[in-house]
Design an enzyme around this catalytic site. Structure first.
Site, PDB file in Angstrom:
ATOM      1  N   HIS A   1      -0.586  10.168   2.170  1.00 27.99           N
ATOM      2  CA  HIS A   1      -0.223   8.835   1.325  1.00 27.99           C
ATOM      3  C   HIS A   1       1.361   9.222   1.351  1.00 27.99           C
ATOM      4  O   HIS A   1       1.629   8.417   1.089  1.00 27.99           O
ATOM      5  CB  HIS A   1      -0.527   9.209  -0.343  1.00 27.99           C
ATOM      6  CG  HIS A   1      -2.008   9.773  -0.993  1.00 27.99           C
ATOM      7  ND1 HIS A   1      -2.363   8.781  -0.878  1.00 27.99           N
ATOM      8  CD2 HIS A   1      -2.615  10.211  -1.842  1.00 27.99           C
ATOM      9  CE1 HIS A   1      -3.934   9.033  -1.099  1.00 27.99           C
ATOM     10  NE2 HIS A   1      -4.146  10.384  -1.775  1.00 27.99           N
TER      11      HIS A   1
ATOM     12  N   HIS B   1      -9.531   9.297  -1.784  1.00 24.44           N
ATOM     13  CA  HIS B   1      -8.418   8.364  -2.291  1.00 24.44           C
ATOM     14  C   HIS B   1      -8.203   7.801  -0.390  1.00 24.44           C
ATOM     15  O   HIS B   1      -7.914   9.013   0.022  1.00 24.44           O
ATOM     16  CB  HIS B   1      -7.331   8.604  -2.721  1.00 24.44           C
ATOM     17  CG  HIS B   1      -7.438  10.162  -3.816  1.00 24.44           C
ATOM     18  ND1 HIS B   1      -7.280  11.098  -3.879  1.00 24.44           N
ATOM     19  CD2 HIS B   1      -7.222   8.686  -5.417  1.00 24.44           C
ATOM     20  CE1 HIS B   1      -7.698  11.460  -5.724  1.00 24.44           C
ATOM     21  NE2 HIS B   1      -7.496  10.640  -6.392  1.00 24.44           N
TER      22      HIS B   1
ATOM     23  N   ASP C   1     -11.537  16.016  -2.506  1.00 18.93           N
ATOM     24  CA  ASP C   1     -11.653  15.292  -5.023  1.00 18.93           C
ATOM     25  C   ASP C   1     -13.313  14.111  -4.232  1.00 18.93           C
ATOM     26  O   ASP C   1     -13.018  13.814  -5.371  1.00 18.93           O
ATOM     27  CB  ASP C   1     -10.926  14.942  -4.626  1.00 18.93           C
ATOM     28  CG  ASP C   1      -9.757  14.393  -3.944  1.00 18.93           C
ATOM     29  OD1 ASP C   1     -10.683  14.683  -2.473  1.00 18.93           O
ATOM     30  OD2 ASP C   1      -8.869  13.800  -3.688  1.00 18.93           O
TER      31      ASP C   1
ATOM     32  N   ASP D   1     -11.034  12.452   2.273  1.00 16.83           N
ATOM     33  CA  ASP D   1     -11.063  12.006   1.007  1.00 16.83           C
ATOM     34  C   ASP D   1     -10.900  11.316  -0.224  1.00 16.83           C
ATOM     35  O   ASP D   1     -11.321   9.866   0.699  1.00 16.83           O
ATOM     36  CB  ASP D   1      -9.361  13.075   1.054  1.00 16.83           C
ATOM     37  CG  ASP D   1      -8.356  12.952  -0.467  1.00 16.83           C
ATOM     38  OD1 ASP D   1      -7.872  13.629  -0.658  1.00 16.83           O
ATOM     39  OD2 ASP D   1      -8.022  11.920  -0.940  1.00 16.83           O
TER      40      ASP D   1
HETATM   41  N1  Q9C Z   1      -3.513  13.088 -13.065  1.00 16.68           N
HETATM   42  C1  Q9C Z   1      -4.753  13.486  -2.964  1.00 16.68           C
HETATM   43  O1  Q9C Z   1      -5.913  13.742  -2.748  1.00 16.68           O
HETATM   44  N2  Q9C Z   1      -4.069  10.154  -9.737  1.00 16.68           N
HETATM   45  N3  Q9C Z   1      -3.219  12.476  -3.697  1.00 16.68           N
HETATM   46  C2  Q9C Z   1      -3.963  11.535 -10.179  1.00 16.68           C
HETATM   47  C3  Q9C Z   1      -4.212  11.977 -12.448  1.00 16.68           C
HETATM   48  C4  Q9C Z   1      -2.591  10.928  -8.046  1.00 16.68           C
HETATM   49  C5  Q9C Z   1      -4.339  12.633  -4.688  1.00 16.68           C
HETATM   50  C6  Q9C Z   1      -3.498  11.085 -11.595  1.00 16.68           C
HETATM   51  C7  Q9C Z   1      -3.797  10.866  -7.151  1.00 16.68           C
HETATM   52  C8  Q9C Z   1      -3.255  11.570  -5.410  1.00 16.68           C
HETATM   53  C9  Q9C Z   1      -3.973  13.932  -1.351  1.00 16.68           C
HETATM   54 ZN    ZN Z   2      -7.814  13.009  -2.659  1.00 15.65          ZN
END
Ligand code: Q9C
Ligand code: ZN
Length: 316
Positions: free
Chosen positions: A136, A172, A259, A170
């Site tokens: 990201h 995301h 994830d 991933d």
């Molecule tokens: N507390 C990676 O998997 N959203 N980043 C969080 C829940 C952010 C994920 C909301 C997700 C970022 C590298």
């Molecule tokens: Zn992620």
């Protein structure tokens, strides 16, 4: 099988992130990576090494100099219990700076580059246990637990020796990685991820994003609905792997997030535990020199087994 790991990530341990306006426990806990290390160290087939130190010039191929300097100087200036949410260089509230953030983020880049260098020395497969993750992070911004884009920096390093494909699995979309190579044809970026209409990072990862200028056709996005399970995912993965094959890359980088697992506290897919081995096996069938870079995966009690299964897919 070579595993690159640095214990410097442990001290990067922000207490919380801001979600919907409230402080909640930070999901990218050091325990995630330690769980992976503990499982892999019990098996004989994994050969651990610490990273070599690379010069900052590699980070500067992807990130702005002022941004790098900012992460470095502000980390070091913080007292140990302090947390910084700067009002610039940050796209969201999921990547705060603490005293050891820079050291950990720099070490994660070294972990990725050490793996990339091993591919140049004719290793066919290396697993880089990066933390913090990277996909990201953009040219001048941190976000989503990421500070420096480990996979993009490693990809850029490898482009001097041939075309690179990046497969981002991933949950995301890797907005930072896509952005870094969006207008280039020497790096193919392919991502399978949760539909950005309902999922972080919300503003990128749509199917209509194909790349621009010379990069047209070299960014490929497969957004999938929440609840996607093994069957649909396997079908899309096969399509993605076919695209990679057609591109004829010299190297493959996998941005590997776990994830996508059904019991992940953040992700919204429903992949089963045993699926990760077949995923590894399918990717390994491309028979390309492959660097796997660790991204997300937040179920601390499951992630060790998920990574182990994924790697077993490469071993068989
Ligand atoms: N507390 C990676 O998997 N959203 N980043 C969080 C829940 C952010 C994920 C909301 C997700 C970022 C590298
Ligand atoms: Zn992620």
């Amino acid at each position: 099988m070579k595993i690159i790991y640095s214990p410097l990530h442990i001290a990067h341990n922000p207490p919380s992130e801001i979600y919907d306006g409230v402080f909640v426990p930070y999901a990218d806990k050091p325990e995630r990576l330690e769980a992976v290390v503990n499982i892999l160290k019990q098996k004989d087939e994994f050969d651990f090494s610490e990273p070599k130190k690379f010069s900052l010039s590699h980070i500067l191929t992807i990130h702005q100099r002022q941004y790098l300097q900012f992460v470095k100087s502000r980390s070091r200036a913080l007292r140990r219990a302090s947390v910084l949410y700067p009002s610039y260089f940050m796209t969201d509230t999921y990547a705060p700076i603490v005293h050891d953030t820079y050291n950990a983020a720099k070490a994660a880049v070294d972990v990725a580059l050490t793996g990339a260098q091993l591919l140049l020395e004719n290793k066919s497969f290396v697993y880089s246990l990066c933390r913090p993750p990277g996909h990201h992070a953009e040219h001048a911004s941190m976000g989503g637990y990421c500070y420096f884009n480990n996979a993009a920096i490693a990809a850029q390093y490898l482009t001097a020796h041939g075309r690179v494909a990046i497969l981002d699995i991933d949950f995301h979309h890797g907005n930072g990685t896509q952005r870094a190579f969006y207008e280039r044809s020497d790096v193919l970026y392919i991502s399978i991820h949760g539909d950005p209409r309902s999922t972080y990072p919300y503003s990128s990862g749509f199917e209509s994003e194909h790349g621009k200028g010379a990069g047209r056709g070299f960014s490929v996005n497969y957004p999938l609905p929440l609840g996607t399970g093994d069957k649909v995912y396997a079908h899309i993965l096969t399509k993605a792997l076919f695209e990679i094959k057609k591109y004829e890359p010299v190297f493959l980088i996998v941005s590997a997030g776990f994830d996508t697992f059904c019991d992940d506290p953040i992700g919204g897919f429903e992949l089963s535990e045993s699926f990760y081995q077949s995923m590894g096996k399918k990717i390994a069938a491309l028979a390309l020199p492959t660097l796997v870079v660790q991204e997300g995966g937040y179920n601390v009690s499951a992630i060790g087994s998920l990574v182990h299964r994924f790697l077993r897919g490469f071993l068989t």
